[in-house]
Motif scaffolding. Structure first.
Motif, PDB file in Angstrom:
ATOM      1  N   TYR A 199      42.372  18.392  55.875  1.00 10.24           N
ATOM      2  CA  TYR A 199      42.137  19.734  55.271  1.00 10.24           C
ATOM      3  C   TYR A 199      40.598  19.727  55.391  1.00 10.24           C
ATOM      4  CZ  TYR A 199      46.711  21.294  53.827  1.00 10.24           C
ATOM      5  OH  TYR A 199      47.957  21.552  53.671  1.00 10.24           O
ATOM      6  N   HIS A 228      38.683  22.675  57.480  1.00 11.50           N
ATOM      7  CA  HIS A 228      37.945  23.658  56.701  1.00 11.50           C
ATOM      8  C   HIS A 228      36.506  23.624  56.959  1.00 11.50           C
ATOM      9  CE1 HIS A 228      37.372  26.347  53.347  1.00 11.50           C
ATOM     10  NE2 HIS A 228      36.263  25.631  53.187  1.00 11.50           N
ATOM     11  N   GLN A 230      48.699  24.340  46.174  1.00  9.20           N
ATOM     12  CA  GLN A 230      48.029  25.339  45.342  1.00  9.20           C
ATOM     13  C   GLN A 230      46.690  25.946  45.752  1.00  9.20           C
ATOM     14  OE1 GLN A 230      49.962  26.928  42.923  1.00  9.20           O
ATOM     15  NE2 GLN A 230      51.433  25.475  43.489  1.00  9.20           N
ATOM     16  N   LEU A 231      45.937  25.398  46.236  1.00  9.00           N
ATOM     17  CA  LEU A 231      44.417  25.768  46.339  1.00  9.00           C
ATOM     18  C   LEU A 231      44.412  26.791  47.335  1.00  9.00           C
ATOM     19  CD1 LEU A 231      42.647  22.178  46.129  1.00  9.00           C
ATOM     20  CD2 LEU A 231      42.600  24.207  44.588  1.00  9.00           C
ATOM     21  N   PRO A 232      43.504  27.553  47.326  1.00 11.43           N
ATOM     22  CA  PRO A 232      43.411  28.474  48.247  1.00 11.43           C
ATOM     23  C   PRO A 232      42.949  28.260  49.731  1.00 11.43           C
ATOM     24  CG  PRO A 232      41.809  28.961  46.719  1.00 11.43           C
ATOM     25  CD  PRO A 232      42.599  28.023  45.854  1.00 11.43           C
ATOM     26  N   PHE A 233      42.111  27.292  49.762  1.00 13.10           N
ATOM     27  CA  PHE A 233      41.421  26.959  51.021  1.00 13.10           C
ATOM     28  C   PHE A 233      42.367  26.488  52.057  1.00 13.10           C
ATOM     29  CE2 PHE A 233      40.705  22.567  49.746  1.00 13.10           C
ATOM     30  CZ  PHE A 233      40.485  21.974  50.917  1.00 13.10           C
ATOM     31  N   THR A 234      43.544  25.773  51.583  1.00 13.80           N
ATOM     32  CA  THR A 234      44.433  25.046  52.314  1.00 13.80           C
ATOM     33  C   THR A 234      45.542  26.020  52.922  1.00 13.80           C
ATOM     34  OG1 THR A 234      45.568  24.657  50.233  1.00 13.80           O
ATOM     35  CG2 THR A 234      44.364  22.922  51.046  1.00 13.80           C
ATOM     36  N   HIS A 235      45.598  27.360  52.351  1.00 12.73           N
ATOM     37  CA  HIS A 235      46.608  28.258  52.870  1.00 12.73           C
ATOM     38  C   HIS A 235      48.032  27.914  52.724  1.00 12.73           C
ATOM     39  CE1 HIS A 235      43.036  30.838  54.113  1.00 12.73           C
ATOM     40  NE2 HIS A 235      42.566  29.642  55.009  1.00 12.73           N
ATOM     41  N   GLY A 236      48.216  27.315  51.814  1.00  8.28           N
ATOM     42  CA  GLY A 236      49.606  26.810  51.440  1.00  8.28           C
ATOM     43  C   GLY A 236      50.303  26.414  52.656  1.00  8.28           C
ATOM     44  N   ASP A 239      50.971  27.737  55.429  1.00  7.11           N
ATOM     45  CA  ASP A 239      50.553  28.048  56.809  1.00  7.11           C
ATOM     46  C   ASP A 239      49.457  26.911  57.095  1.00  7.11           C
ATOM     47  OD1 ASP A 239      51.992  30.355  56.685  1.00  7.11           O
ATOM     48  OD2 ASP A 239      50.277  31.613  56.219  1.00  7.11           O
TER      49      ASP A 239
END
Ligand SMILES: Nc1ncnc2c1ncn2[C@@H]1O[C@H](COP(=O)(O)OP(=O)(O)OP(=O)(O)O)[C@@H](O)[C@H]1O
Ligand SMILES: [Mg+2]
Lengths: 250, 325
Positions: B84, B88, B144-150, B152
């Motif tokens: 990740y 990122h 949960q974290l936004p930067f990982t895009h759940g 997807d």
């Protein structure tokens, strides 16, 4: 410099209500060979574990060279020069005999965390390691793995490894157990020799060796000290004789 | 006396590094290198790169279990987190690939320090359970974290220009870069295992109380091994993210932690090449089976059970034990 190098004060260890060591007061004089004897289950190994901090005492205090070490960690106690062996042979089975001894020698180099260094930087230690191996008569086994050694030889290797640290106090838990007659004599002589400039505290069931080697004997029974003194005194103690007759030792 | 030795030679060569294997090792290594260099001309580079990434992951895991005797069941946390972070960094921050991978590896190492500090005082199954629990927390965060895009994940990660000059979109350039990363990681493991540190680590694995009685503060050595292992697992995960241009939840699942255990045991834990063989085998099987209608986990599971029953030391471990010296 105190005359007493190792001292236990009112040492007590309980295992879930069972008192394995009760109120033991022990004084080991510097430069002597001090034996701890007693029937099976008397608490000898537990006393060793307490003195070397492998177990925390329920009560009591331990002083090493006048310093209170009761709250210290086992590795730190070892670094101060109080080094033990184990009753169940404690070697590194898949390392060679040479490597076993070398592990003890390498710490003072200060490179023990250096994961990027070549292992060949340890080769300088081989001379000293082989000398120690020679001293316990293991030279023909130097390049065998420790697992290949017969039991008595493992005990000899353990002594060599302990000696490699050049400890101030050596605690040996049944160093002669499992050895053949010849090795017993050789090892007893080695213990005598190395005790010249250090203190030895040992647990040993072989009473003739104990009688021959020790300056002082402490007899333990059911966690308590039964008698203490030189062999001539202890061996004439009626309670000691009874304790030993009772369990078949003599 | 000598006869007694002969009778007791049931030594477990499987847990020893192939140190005394003499002239054979350089030959094998040379042959392996040649194969690795020639391989992309015969096989799909992406498949090979997957093998290399998992081989590095397994080597990292093996450093811990094989040489420090610590069984982690949460190594996906390092692998996945690094994936990740690398994805990122390359995508959102537009870092060049070498910096993205470096940053991810450092994050994995830091995470290893935290996990290690918490878990290292426990032994055996408790150690494994703590690492598992911690890695499940990482999975939750990744979800949960936004930067990982759940679900997807981070997609379409740019591979970028290595050192500003090598275009990693070229399959061969990417392959040789991954090979270089793998070799560097493998060399580090090899060096660590044979270093003064490695000696102490093996002593701890063999008999921790004895190592303590010789004055080693064993927790510190185990912690360093844990951090090294986490960092290398991170390096593998970050590289994989660039190869597939994707970081997803798959990389942080407990199944991923299990997979690396399987690869290592299959190949032979405590041997240097075992994890590489194990990883190659599992990845190959998975990609073959994916094209068939067979249930992949069941087949792999059966092979694993058979291997563990027949080759207790793993494939390489058995070879080393049986090969006359
Ligand atoms: N960790 C432990 N938990 C519970 N009981 C223990 C523990 N360690 C020792 N004991 C008990 O304490 C008593 C003393 O054991 P210890 O091993 O000290 O005896 P010992 O004098 O060394 O005997 P031996 O001659 O058989 O070695 C025994 O009854 C033993 O069962
Ligand atoms: Mg005992």
């Amino acid at each position: 410099m105190t005359d007493i190098i190792l001292e236990a004060r009112n040492l007590t260890k309980e295992f879930k209500g069972f008192v394995a060591v009760r109120d033991v007061n022990l004084q080991v004089r510097r430069g002597t060979i001090h034996a701890l004897i007693g029937p099976n289950g008397a608490g000898k190994s537990t006393v060793f574990n307490l003195l070397t901090k492998f177990l925390a005492p329920t009560h009591g205090q331990i002083l090493y060279d006048g310093r209170d070490i009761t709250a210290m960690k086992p590795a730190d106690v070892a670094l101060m020069g109080l080094v033990r062996s184990f009753q169940i042979s404690a070697v590194f089975p898949h390392l060679s005999v040479l490597e076993n001894v070398r592990v003890a020698l390498q710490r003072p180099l200060g490179t023990s965390f250096h994961f990027w260094k070549s292992g060949s930087t340890l080769h300088d230690l081989h001379g000293r390691a082989l000398d120690l191996i020679e001293a316990v008569n293991l030279t023909p086994w130097a390049h065998h793995t420790a697992a290949e050694l017969p039991y008595g030889r493992k005990r000899a290797l353990e002594i060599a490894t302990t000696l490699a640290l050049d400890p101030e106090v050596m605690l040996l838990d049944e160093p002669l157990a499992g050895m053949g007659h010849e090795d017993i004599e050789r090892t007893a002589a080695l213990i005598k020799r190395v005790s010249a400039d250090r203190t030895v505290l040992m647990v040993e069931h072989n009473l003739s060796v104990v009688a021959h080697l020790s300056d002082t004997i402490t007899v333990l029974r059911r966690g308590e000290i039964l008698a203490e003194g030189p062999y001539e005194v202890v061996s004439k103690n009626a309670q000691v004789m009874e304790a030993y007759m009772g369990t078949g030792h003599a | 006396m000598t006869s007694q030795i002969g009778a007791e030679t049931g030594v477990e060569a499987g847990v020893r590094a192939p140190a005394g294997t003499g002239a054979r090792t350089p030959l094998l290594v040379g042959a392996g290198l040649l194969l690795a260099v020639a391989a992309p001309f015969a096989l799909y580079p992406v498949f090979l790169m997957k093998v290399l990434c998992f081989a590095l992951f397994a080597c990292a895991f093996n450093l811990l279990i094989g040489f420090a005797g610590l069984m982690s069941f949460g190594h996906a946390a390092f692998f996945g987190t690094a994936a990740y972070v690398a994805a990122h960094a390359a995508k959102a921050w537009a870092l060049p690939p070498e910096l993205a991978v470096l940053a991810a590896t450092l994050v994995a190492a830091a995470l290893g320090l935290v996990f290690g500090a918490i878990a290292i005082r426990r032994q055996g199954i408790y150690f494994a359970m703590i690492t598992l629990a911690l890695s499940q927390m990482i999975y939750f965060l990744a979800l949960q974290l936004p930067f990982t895009h759940g679900e997807d994940g981070i997609q379409a990660v740019p591979r970028g220009m290595l050192f500003g000059v090598i275009d990693l979109m070229d399959p061969l350039a990417m392959y040789y870069s991954v090979l270089a990363v793998f070799l560097a990681g493998f060399a580090l493991v090899w060096r660590a295992v044979n270093s003064p540190f490695g000696q102490v680590l093996k002593a701890i694995r063999e008999n921790e109380p004895r190592a303590i009685s010789l004055g080693y503060r064993t927790e510190r050595y185990k912690l360093l091994a844990f951090v090294l292992s986490a960092a290398l697992a991170g390096l593998a995960g970050a590289t994989k993210a660039l190869v597939f241009q994707l970081a997803s939840l798959t990389d942080v699942t407990w199944q991923m932690s299990g997979e690396v255990v399987l690869m290592t045991l299959l190949g032979g834990m405590g041997t240097l090449f075992g994890p590489v063989v194990g990883a190659a085998l599992v990845v190959t099987l998975e990609s073959y089976l994916a094209a068939t209608s067979l249930p992949v986990p069941v087949v792999i599971g059966c092979i694993f059970v058979v291997c563990v029953l027949v080759f207790r030391r793993g494939i390489v471990g058995e070879l080393l034990a049986r090969w006359p010296k």
